[in-house]
Enzyme design. Structure first.
Site: not given
Ligand SMILES: C[S@@+](CC[C@H](N)C(=O)[O-])C[C@H]1O[C@@H](n2cnc3c(N)ncnc32)[C@H](O)[C@@H]1O
Length: 224
Positions: A54, A79, A106, A129, A133, A165, A199-201
């Site tokens: 994940e 994460e 990463d 994410d 923009k 979304d 999911t939370k987001f």
């Molecule tokens: C918008 S949040 C969504 C989190 C979760 N999947 C949810 O739907 O609630 C995106 C997550 O991806 C993580 N993230 C972004 N780029 C990443 C990367 N290259 N490696 C690991 N995590 C990453 C961010 O820290 C963030 O917690």
């Protein structure tokens, strides 16, 4: 894969005392340190089982729920956000989940350095994410070179499940996934969420009235 632009900005946010404790006490138990060395899943989990990755597990509720529902499979959550890692570690401990490990790094480098070719039975990329923009679109994770890397780490028949979304990102994802020759769509275009938990987001997006787009693509078998 050389990359100068990252898909995240490390704003650590507030880490609660409980998350802090989890990071200190549970990361040594359930965490896997990033290393430029291929992971040996059978040694990590003490068994041979399908391995799912994940990417961006956020606060980890979805990760924990899926892992509870699939005791037959092993899960690695990647994460970079400390409060999220702490929160997932707490859930792993609370539910005594033996099939989840966490890497705080990463995901791009984890895929490159730690995941063997053809090592994954599935990939979850839920609500990456959106970087809405235009000048930030280059930070979006799901782009052609990243997808080629993902596909190389999947076994034939493995699937990658993506959700967002954000409509223009959804369309960009669909085009990029369709252009990756190693993957085939399991639906005519967008898929149903299937049994994926909310999911939370996603919950936040739904509260704002956002639509949700899911995509599920499968890795094709190499020609004989
Ligand atoms: C918008 S949040 C969504 C989190 C979760 N999947 C949810 O739907 O609630 C995106 C997550 O991806 C993580 N993230 C972004 N780029 C990443 C990367 N290259 N490696 C690991 N995590 C990453 C961010 O820290 C963030 O917690």
């Amino acid at each position: 894969m050389r990359r100068t632009v990252r898909s995240y900005v490390l704003r650590q946010g507030r880490v609660t005392a409980a998350q802090e404790r989890a990071l200190a006490e549970l990361m040594p138990v359930y965490g896997i340190a990033f290393k430029e060395e291929l992971l040996q899943p059978a040694a990590v989990f003490g068994r041979e089982a399908p391995l799912l990755l994940e990417i961006g597990s956020g606060m980890g509720e979805t990760t924990a729920q899926i892992a509870r529902e699939r005791p037959d499979a092993d899960f690695i959550a990647v994460e970079v956000h400390s409060p999220g890692i702490g929160s997932l570690l707490k859930l792993i401990e609370k539910d005594q989940l033996k099939n989840v490990r966490v890497i705080r790094h990463d995901a791009l480098e984890v895929l490159e350095k730690m995941i063997p070719d053809g090592g994954l039975a599935g990939i979850h990329l839920f609500f990456p994410d959106p970087w809405p923009k235009k000048r930030h679109h280059k930070r979006r994770l799901l782009q052609a070179p990243f997808l080629a890397l993902l596909a190389s780490r999947m076994k034939p028949g493995a699937s990658v499940h993506v959700a967002t979304d954000w409509e223009d990102y959804a369309l960009q994802m669909l085009e990029a996934l369709r252009s990756e020759p190693a993957l085939v769509n399991t639906a005519p275009d967008f898929a149903s969420a299937g049994s994926r938990p909310q999911t939370k987001f996603e919950g936040r997006g739904r509260t704002l009235g956002h639509r949700i787009w899911d995509l599920v693509f499968r890795k094709v078998s190499p020609p004989c």
